[in-house]
Design a protein around this motif. Structure first.
Motif, PDB file in Angstrom:
ATOM      1  N   ARG A  21     -26.675   2.943 -38.494  1.00 54.17           N
ATOM      2  CA  ARG A  21     -26.296   3.759 -39.660  1.00 54.17           C
ATOM      3  C   ARG A  21     -24.784   3.689 -39.898  1.00 54.17           C
TER       4      ARG A  21
ATOM      5  N   GLN B  18     -22.833   1.329 -42.772  1.00 56.78           N
ATOM      6  CA  GLN B  18     -22.061   2.019 -43.819  1.00 56.78           C
ATOM      7  C   GLN B  18     -20.628   1.499 -43.837  1.00 56.78           C
TER       8      GLN B  18
ATOM      9  N   LYS C 184     -25.309   4.459 -47.736  1.00 63.18           N
ATOM     10  CA  LYS C 184     -24.023   5.019 -48.151  1.00 63.18           C
ATOM     11  C   LYS C 184     -22.911   4.000 -47.905  1.00 63.18           C
TER      12      LYS C 184
ATOM     13  N   SER D 283     -16.867   7.069 -49.781  1.00 60.39           N
ATOM     14  CA  SER D 283     -16.635   7.770 -51.056  1.00 60.39           C
ATOM     15  C   SER D 283     -15.387   7.247 -51.789  1.00 60.39           C
TER      16      SER D 283
ATOM     17  N   SER E  29     -20.564  18.585 -40.094  1.00 58.77           N
ATOM     18  CA  SER E  29     -20.765  17.170 -39.770  1.00 58.77           C
ATOM     19  C   SER E  29     -21.932  17.028 -38.790  1.00 58.77           C
TER      20      SER E  29
ATOM     21  N   ASN F 131     -23.608  14.569 -37.605  1.00 55.98           N
ATOM     22  CA  ASN F 131     -23.691  13.447 -36.649  1.00 55.98           C
ATOM     23  C   ASN F 131     -22.644  13.497 -35.540  1.00 55.98           C
TER      24      ASN F 131
ATOM     25  N   LYS G  72     -17.760   8.025 -31.458  1.00 61.03           N
ATOM     26  CA  LYS G  72     -16.557   8.646 -32.025  1.00 61.03           C
ATOM     27  C   LYS G  72     -15.806   9.316 -30.876  1.00 61.03           C
TER      28      LYS G  72
ATOM     29  N   ASN H  87     -13.857  14.428 -37.183  1.00 62.40           N
ATOM     30  CA  ASN H  87     -13.374  14.193 -38.556  1.00 62.40           C
ATOM     31  C   ASN H  87     -12.093  14.992 -38.823  1.00 62.40           C
TER      32      ASN H  87
HETATM   33  N1  FAQ Z   1     -18.108   8.591 -47.761  1.00 64.40           N
HETATM   34  O1  FAQ Z   1     -21.996  13.743 -39.953  1.00 64.40           O
HETATM   35  P1  FAQ Z   1     -20.903  13.066 -40.680  1.00 64.40           P
HETATM   36  C1  FAQ Z   1     -11.830   1.053 -45.170  1.00 64.40           C
HETATM   37  C2  FAQ Z   1     -21.653  10.919 -44.893  1.00 64.40           C
HETATM   38  S1  FAQ Z   1     -13.322   1.250 -44.402  1.00 64.40           S
HETATM   39  C3  FAQ Z   1     -19.452   8.544 -47.872  1.00 64.40           C
HETATM   40  O2  FAQ Z   1     -19.520  13.529 -40.447  1.00 64.40           O
HETATM   41  P2  FAQ Z   1     -20.344  10.581 -39.335  1.00 64.40           P
HETATM   42  C4  FAQ Z   1     -11.153  -0.283 -45.118  1.00 64.40           C
HETATM   43  C5  FAQ Z   1     -22.145  10.392 -43.557  1.00 64.40           C
HETATM   44  O3  FAQ Z   1     -22.470   9.024 -43.637  1.00 64.40           O
HETATM   45  C6  FAQ Z   1     -13.843   2.896 -44.813  1.00 64.40           C
HETATM   46  N2  FAQ Z   1     -20.280   9.206 -47.018  1.00 64.40           N
HETATM   47  O4  FAQ Z   1     -21.017  11.474 -40.465  1.00 64.40           O
HETATM   48  C7  FAQ Z   1     -10.670  -0.661 -46.457  1.00 64.40           C
HETATM   49  C8  FAQ Z   1     -23.335  11.280 -43.287  1.00 64.40           C
HETATM   50  O5  FAQ Z   1     -24.453  10.841 -44.037  1.00 64.40           O
HETATM   51  P3  FAQ Z   1     -25.783  10.182 -43.324  1.00 64.40           P
HETATM   52  C9  FAQ Z   1     -15.113   3.217 -44.149  1.00 64.40           C
HETATM   53  C10 FAQ Z   1     -19.695   9.903 -46.020  1.00 64.40           C
HETATM   54  O6  FAQ Z   1     -20.956   9.247 -39.361  1.00 64.40           O
HETATM   55  C11 FAQ Z   1      -9.466  -0.199 -46.942  1.00 64.40           C
HETATM   56  C12 FAQ Z   1     -22.900  12.612 -43.915  1.00 64.40           C
HETATM   57  O7  FAQ Z   1     -21.874  12.314 -44.840  1.00 64.40           O
HETATM   58  N3  FAQ Z   1     -14.863   3.509 -42.763  1.00 64.40           N
HETATM   59  O8  FAQ Z   1     -11.412   1.988 -45.701  1.00 64.40           O
HETATM   60  C13 FAQ Z   1     -18.310   9.963 -45.843  1.00 64.40           C
HETATM   61  O9  FAQ Z   1     -20.326  11.339 -38.037  1.00 64.40           O
HETATM   62  C14 FAQ Z   1      -9.003  -0.563 -48.218  1.00 64.40           C
HETATM   63  C15 FAQ Z   1     -22.408  13.597 -42.872  1.00 64.40           C
HETATM   64  O10 FAQ Z   1     -21.183  13.131 -42.268  1.00 64.40           O
HETATM   65  C16 FAQ Z   1     -15.865   3.730 -41.912  1.00 64.40           C
HETATM   66  O11 FAQ Z   1     -17.021   3.673 -42.278  1.00 64.40           O
HETATM   67  C17 FAQ Z   1     -17.497   9.279 -46.769  1.00 64.40           C
HETATM   68  N4  FAQ Z   1     -16.161   9.301 -46.708  1.00 64.40           N
HETATM   69  O12 FAQ Z   1     -18.820  10.473 -39.802  1.00 64.40           O
HETATM   70  C18 FAQ Z   1     -11.425  -1.522 -47.259  1.00 64.40           C
HETATM   71  C19 FAQ Z   1     -15.475   3.995 -40.488  1.00 64.40           C
HETATM   72  N5  FAQ Z   1     -18.053  10.748 -44.776  1.00 64.40           N
HETATM   73  O13 FAQ Z   1     -25.394   8.799 -42.866  1.00 64.40           O
HETATM   74  C20 FAQ Z   1     -10.963  -1.901 -48.530  1.00 64.40           C
HETATM   75  C21 FAQ Z   1     -16.653   4.238 -39.588  1.00 64.40           C
HETATM   76  C22 FAQ Z   1     -19.246  11.159 -44.298  1.00 64.40           C
HETATM   77  O14 FAQ Z   1     -26.140  11.070 -42.160  1.00 64.40           O
HETATM   78  C23 FAQ Z   1      -9.740  -1.400 -49.011  1.00 64.40           C
HETATM   79  N6  FAQ Z   1     -17.344   5.460 -39.862  1.00 64.40           N
HETATM   80  N7  FAQ Z   1     -20.228  10.662 -45.053  1.00 64.40           N
HETATM   81  O15 FAQ Z   1     -26.816  10.159 -44.424  1.00 64.40           O
HETATM   82  C24 FAQ Z   1     -16.950   6.682 -39.407  1.00 64.40           C
HETATM   83  O16 FAQ Z   1     -15.925   6.828 -38.769  1.00 64.40           O
HETATM   84  C25 FAQ Z   1     -17.868   7.834 -39.668  1.00 64.40           C
HETATM   85  O17 FAQ Z   1     -19.137   7.337 -40.019  1.00 64.40           O
HETATM   86  C26 FAQ Z   1     -17.363   8.806 -40.788  1.00 64.40           C
HETATM   87  C27 FAQ Z   1     -18.458   9.877 -41.020  1.00 64.40           C
HETATM   88  C28 FAQ Z   1     -16.096   9.518 -40.320  1.00 64.40           C
HETATM   89  C29 FAQ Z   1     -17.127   8.079 -42.100  1.00 64.40           C
END
Ligand code: FAQ
Length: 310
Positions: A36, A40, A106, A109, A205, A207, A217, A221
Motif C-alpha cells: 500500500r 502510493q 492514492k 495530495s 492516522s 496506519n 515508519k 506524521n
Molecule cells: N496524500 O494513516 P495515514 C515526492 C492517506 S513523493 C494522499 O497517516 P500512512 C517526491 C493514506 O494513504 C511524495 N493520501 O497513512 C517528488 C491513508 O490512506 P489508505 C509521496 C494521503 O501511510 C517531489 C490515509 O490517508 N511520498 O514528493 C496523504 O501511515 C517533487 C491515512 O493516513 C510518499 O509516499 C497524502 N499526503 O502515512 C516527486 C512517502 N497522507 O492508504 C515529484 C511514503 C496520508 O489507508 C516532484 N509514504 N494519506 O487508504 C509515507 O511516508 C506515508 O505513507 C504517508 C502517510 C506519510 C504519506
C-alpha cells in the motif's frame, strides 16, 4: 515453527534492528502495508512529474530547461525504482498501474494543485522536495531492505532538486518587484498543501501505530511535519519571503516553531479526488499509458523473439 512463533521471531528481528529481505518470512499484514505505502509512493513520483513537466517548454533559459528536464526525469526514475521494490513483495507492476489508472489507488495530495507561474518550479523544489527529503531520510532507515535502499539513492537526487528549487526562488526573491511578488505568491499557494503532504495528524492516522511498531515508519506524521517547519522557516527568512501563517511563533522553551491550523477538510477533499487538478492528473496519466501501448507491445515482442533464439 507455527504462525505465532514466526511472528515472534519476525518482531524480535525488527526489534534488534535487522533488515527484512524479500525472501524472509513476514506477516501478511506487513506485506500488505508495504505494498500500500510503497505503491502510493511510486504513483506519487510518476504523477509528480506532471506539475513540473507543464513548465519544461516555458523555462526561462537553456540552463533552467536542462535542470528541470533532468529533475522530471529523475522523478520517473524514482517511480520505476519504487515499483521494482514493490514487486519484490509479490505483486505485478501492471496490477499496481491498473489501481492508479482506475482511480482506486492514492497518490500524494500535493500533486493535485496547479502550477501557475515559473516561481512554482522554485517552490516545488524547495518545499515539496524539501518535505520529501525530511520524510524519506527516515524511510531510508526503514525495516524493509528494498525500500530503504531505494530511499538512500532517491534522497541524494532529491537534495539536488531542492537546491535547484531554492536557487530559483533566491534569484526571484532578489529580483524585480514583479519577480519578488511572483515568488511570494507561489510560497502563499504551496505552503499549506506542503504541510498536508505529511499526512493527517497522528491522532487521525490509522496506519501509523502498526507501521511504527514494525519500523517501516520511524517518526510520526506530526513529528516529520514539525521538522520540516523548523528547517524551512529560517530558509524563508534568509530570502525575505513571508510564510502565510499569522500564528507562526518560535517557542524558546521547546526550540520549535509553532504553526497555525491546517485545513484538514481541504486535505480530505483532495485525497478523495476533489482537488483542483485530480481529474486532469488522472486524465494525463491514462493518456500517457494508452500512448505507450505500442512501446510495451514492441518490448514484449522483442523479448519473445530473443527468448526463442536463445
Ligand atoms: N496524500 O494513516 P495515514 C515526492 C492517506 S513523493 C494522499 O497517516 P500512512 C517526491 C493514506 O494513504 C511524495 N493520501 O497513512 C517528488 C491513508 O490512506 P489508505 C509521496 C494521503 O501511510 C517531489 C490515509 O490517508 N511520498 O514528493 C496523504 O501511515 C517533487 C491515512 O493516513 C510518499 O509516499 C497524502 N499526503 O502515512 C516527486 C512517502 N497522507 O492508504 C515529484 C511514503 C496520508 O489507508 C516532484 N509514504 N494519506 O487508504 C509515507 O511516508 C506515508 O505513507 C504517508 C502517510 C506519510 C504519506
Amino acid at each position: 515453527m507455527n504462525e505465532e512463533q514466526l511472528l515472534q521471531k519476525f518482531e524480535d528481528r525488527i526489534h534488534a534492528g535487522e533488515i527484512i529481505e524479500p525472501k524472509d518470512w513476514m506477516p501478511e499484514r506487513y506485506r500488505k502495508q508495504l505494498i500500500r505505502m510503497m505503491s502510493q509512493h511510486a504513483h506519487s513520483e510518476v504523477v509528480g512529474m506532471l506539475p513540473e513537466g507543464n513548465w519544461i517548454t516555458r523555462a526561462p533559459s537553456l540552463r533552467r530547461k536542462m535542470a528541470l528536464l533532468a529533475k522530471v526525469q529523475d522523478e520517473a526514475g524514482h517511480g520505476l525504482y519504487i515499483y521494482s521494490a514493490t514487486e519484490t513483495l509479490g505483486i505485478d507492476r501492471a496490477e499496481l498501474l491498473e489501481q492508479l489508472l482506475s482511480g482506486q489507488a492514492k497518490y500524494s495530495s500535493i500533486f493535485n494543485y496547479p502550477t501557475l507561474s515559473w516561481a512554482d518550479m522554485g517552490v516545488i523544489g524547495w518545499f515539496v522536495d524539501g518535505a520529501a527529503i525530511v520524510n524519506q531520510t527516515m524511510l531510508a532507515k526503514s525495516s524493509y531492505g528494498p525500500y530503504s535502499r531505494a530511499m538512500v539513492r532517491i534522497c541524494k537526487e532529491e537534495n539536488f532538486h531542492k537546491k535547484q528549487g531554492y536557487e530559483i526562488i533566491t534569484i526571484l526573491a532578489n529580483g524585480t518587484p514583479e519577480q519578488k511578488k511572483m515568488a511570494q505568491d507561489a510560497v502563499n499557494r504551496w505552503w499549506w498543501p506542503t504541510l498536508m503532504m505529511f499526512g493527517p495528524p497522528d491522532k487521525d492516522s490509522p496506519n501509523s501505530a502498526e507501521l511504527m511498531k514494525w519500523k517501516v515508519k520511524l517518526k510520526s506524521n506530526d513529528e516529520l511535519r514539525q521538522r520540516f517547519v523548523d528547517l524551512t522557516i529560517p530558509q524563508a527568512k534568509a530570502v525575505n519571503l513571508t510564510i502565510p501563517d499569522p500564528d507562526l511563533k518560535y517557542n524558546e522553551e521547546s526550540g520549535h516553531w509553532e504553526f497555525g491550523k491546517i485545513n484538514w477538510d481541504e486535505f480530505w477533499q483532495v485525497v478523495k479526488g476533489n482537488g483542483p487538478m485530480n481529474k486532469e492528473r488522472l486524465r494525463a496519466r491514462r493518456k500517457a499509458h494508452e500512448d505507450g501501448t505500442w512501446v510495451r507491445k514492441a518490448a514484449m515482442a522483442y523479448a519473445e523473439k530473443h527468448k526463442s533464439k536463445s
